[in-house]
Scaffold this active site. Structure first.
Site, PDB file in Angstrom:
ATOM      1  CB  SER A 167      -0.884  -0.032   1.252  1.00 19.48           C
ATOM      2  OG  SER A 167      -1.662   1.124   1.331  1.00 19.48           O
ATOM      3  CE  LYS A 193      -4.854  -0.094   0.441  1.00 16.82           C
ATOM      4  NZ  LYS A 193      -5.605  -1.005   1.347  1.00 16.82           N
ATOM      5  CE  LYS A 195      -4.174   3.395   2.314  1.00 12.14           C
ATOM      6  NZ  LYS A 195      -5.479   2.973   2.850  1.00 12.14           N
ATOM      7  CG  ASP A 220      -8.017   2.248   0.714  1.00 15.05           C
ATOM      8  OD1 ASP A 220      -9.161   2.758   0.826  1.00 15.05           O
ATOM      9  OD2 ASP A 220      -7.471   1.592   1.621  1.00 15.05           O
ATOM     10  CD  GLU A 245      -8.928  -1.116   0.538  1.00 18.58           C
ATOM     11  OE1 GLU A 245      -8.024  -1.479  -0.251  1.00 18.58           O
ATOM     12  OE2 GLU A 245      -8.788  -1.132   1.775  1.00 18.58           O
ATOM     13  CG  ASP A 270     -10.764  -1.204   4.958  1.00 12.13           C
ATOM     14  OD1 ASP A 270     -11.075  -1.663   6.057  1.00 12.13           O
ATOM     15  OD2 ASP A 270      -9.623  -0.719   4.754  1.00 12.13           O
ATOM     16  CE  LYS A 294      -7.524  -2.791   6.701  1.00 11.32           C
ATOM     17  NZ  LYS A 294      -7.730  -1.325   6.725  1.00 11.32           N
ATOM     18  N   GLY A 322      -4.226  -4.515   5.961  1.00 10.93           N
ATOM     19  CA  GLY A 322      -3.161  -4.282   6.932  1.00 10.93           C
ATOM     20  C   GLY A 322      -3.408  -3.025   7.729  1.00 10.93           C
TER      21      GLY A 322
HETATM   22  O1  SMG Z   1      -0.433  -2.403   6.729  1.00  9.84           O
HETATM   23  O2  SMG Z   1       0.524  -2.009   4.825  1.00  9.84           O
HETATM   24  C1  SMG Z   1      -0.309  -1.754   5.679  1.00  9.84           C
HETATM   25  C2  SMG Z   1      -1.245  -0.605   5.428  1.00  9.84           C
HETATM   26  C3  SMG Z   1      -2.335  -0.981   4.505  1.00  9.84           C
HETATM   27  O3  SMG Z   1      -3.436   0.794   3.412  1.00  9.84           O
HETATM   28  C4  SMG Z   1      -3.383   0.108   4.402  1.00  9.84           C
HETATM   29  N1  SMG Z   1      -4.235   0.223   5.433  1.00  9.84           N
HETATM   30  O4  SMG Z   1      -7.471   1.523   4.669  1.00  9.84           O
HETATM   31  O5  SMG Z   1      -6.553  -0.308   4.106  1.00  9.84           O
HETATM   32  C5  SMG Z   1      -6.508   0.754   4.696  1.00  9.84           C
HETATM   33  C6  SMG Z   1      -5.295   1.194   5.479  1.00  9.84           C
HETATM   34  C7  SMG Z   1      -5.665   1.462   6.907  1.00  9.84           C
HETATM   35  C8  SMG Z   1      -4.580   2.007   7.743  1.00  9.84           C
HETATM   36  S1  SMG Z   1      -4.097   3.617   7.375  1.00  9.84           S
HETATM   37  C9  SMG Z   1      -5.455   4.621   7.745  1.00  9.84           C
HETATM   38 MG    MG Z   2      -8.577   0.417   3.182  1.00  8.55          MG
END
Ligand code: SMG
Ligand code: MG
Length: 407
Positions: A167, A193, A195, A220, A245, A270, A294, A322
């Protein structure tokens, strides 16, 4: 008098089966466990690079760890609550409170019991899934060790290695994003992924897609969009994304269903799935096409496995998300990722994507094929390195049983 006959009711669409709240037969056959004492602690690990999402920037990982002791065994759990409630409603302080006042007193000092009975004793606590999940993880670690069964075996895993994605946070520039993606691809990650948030989406996706035409790619939004942003969300359909996402509100299912009907790209939920029951509602409403699993968000590994089963029956792929976990929570995520319906690469990246030094004695290393090994030792198959643990602990509290107080 004219008889007015009621028109026959339209048949109900096929509904996903009843949820079992995750307290499933996966715990059958596990040895009974006794919890003599517990410790809660906070650990702080600096991240190797800041991680920015539509809800904020993290530079350090603060994790709340649960340690249970019984019959000479030690079980570990990691709570994924963040310091603040921007991704999810729980925080490190609320999780500490709920574990201390309500959850731990139900299991610490209690007689030897099947793990399912320990878990039944905490189901009266409503909400606080991240606190519940941390305690469940530690109980399953103890029970797995006492039985000689790995967490993957308990959950029904079928793989010895799991496919990993990464991510990538919102970077300051498109060029910085391209550099980050390039670096992770060179390491072997199987999918990326990105963000995103309104204004920081299509341009970045277009640039990454141009530079990496065949890369399995996702975005995401962490709930930053509304249906007023439909035009840009529909334009993202052009880039061959594996999924979009959680674009819409964290507690929405209805608008996600409307959006999914207007997109070719599958919507992955999510934040909108905080329980087994909400997964069932999402499937019934067709509020997407896949779910990010999760354990912390849904109340535990057993609930996440139950959602995995519901999705499998509905033809929805699942994959493991994650929360920037240390090696403790990562071991649990990787075990969960070994289940059969997890057909897409997870956000289960290697330890060095997060930390220069992980908490666990054996860090998770990415294989050249972009996979991580599923732990095989009984229980979680991972424990903190004692010296490192001592170095990064910022707060610690001991529990010896109900009525004896804590401190
Ligand atoms: O653990 O590599 C990781 C992070 C993966 O993007 C990730 N997590 O929305 O999926 C998600 C985010 C949540 C945590 S940051 C707000
Ligand atoms: Mg997410």
């Amino acid at each position: 008098m004219l008889a007015v006959s009621k028109p026959a009711a339209a048949p109900l669409p096929p509904f996903p089966p009843e949820p079992d709240q995750g307290r499933s037969d996966r715990t059958d056959g596990l040895a009974e466990v006794r919890v003599e004492g517990a410790r809660l602690r906070l650990v702080e690990l600096p991240l190797v690079r800041p991680f920015t999402t539509s809800v904020g920037t993290d530079t350090v990982k603060t994790a709340l760890l649960v340690e249970l002791v019984g019959d000479g065994l030690r079980g570990w759990g990691e709570c994924v609550a963040d310091p603040g409630p921007s991704y999810f409603g729980e925080t490190l302080v609320t999780a500490r409170h709920v574990l201390t006042e309500y959850l731990l007193p139900e299991v610490v000092g209690s007689p030897r019991r099947p793990v399912a009975d320990h878990l039944r004793r905490i189901t009266w606590v409503r909400g606080h899934p991240m606190a519940q999940a941390a305690l469940e993880m530690a109980l399953l670690d103890l029970a797995g060790q006492a039985t000689g069964r790995s967490l993957a075996q308990i959950l029904g895993g079928v793989r010895v290695r799991v496919a990993c994605g990464v991510s990538v946070g919102i970077e300051a520039t498109v060029a910085a994003t391209l550099r980050a993606v390039d670096g992770y691809c060179a390491e072997g990650y199987q999918r990326v992924k990105l963000k995103c948030r309104p204004g920081r989406d299509e341009r970045v996706v277009a640039a990454v897609r141009r530079a990496f035409p065949t890369l399995p790619l996702t975005v995401d939004g962490n709930a930053a969009y509304t249906l007023a942003d439909l035009a840009v969300l529909q334009r993202l359909d052009r880039y061959g994304l594996l999924m979009i996402e959680q674009p819409l509100a964290h507690d929405d299912l209805v608008d996600h269903a409307r959006l999914q009907a207007l997109l070719r790209t599958p919507v992955c939920l999510d934040e909108s799935v905080p329980s087994v029951a909400s997964a069932r509602a999402a499937i019934a409403l067709r509020a997407g096409g896949m779910i990010n699993l999760k354990p912390g968000r849904v109340g535990g590994l057993l609930a996440a496995a139950a959602i995995h089963d519901l999705c499998g029956a509905a033809g929805w792929p699942t994959w493991v998300g994650g929360m920037l976990e240390t090696g403790i929570g990562r071991a649990a995520n990787v075990a969960l990722a070994s289940l059969p319906n997890n057909t897409l690469a997870g956000d289960t990246s290697a330890s060095d994507r997060y930390f220069s030094e992980d908490l666990v004695a054996e860090p998770f290393r990415l294989g050249l094929d972009g996979t991580l090994a599923v732990p095989t030792r009984p229980g979680l198959g991972a424990e903190p390195d004692p010296e490192r643990l001592a170095r990064v602990t910022t707060w610690l509290e001991r529990f010896t049983g109900p009525g004896t107080g804590h401190g």
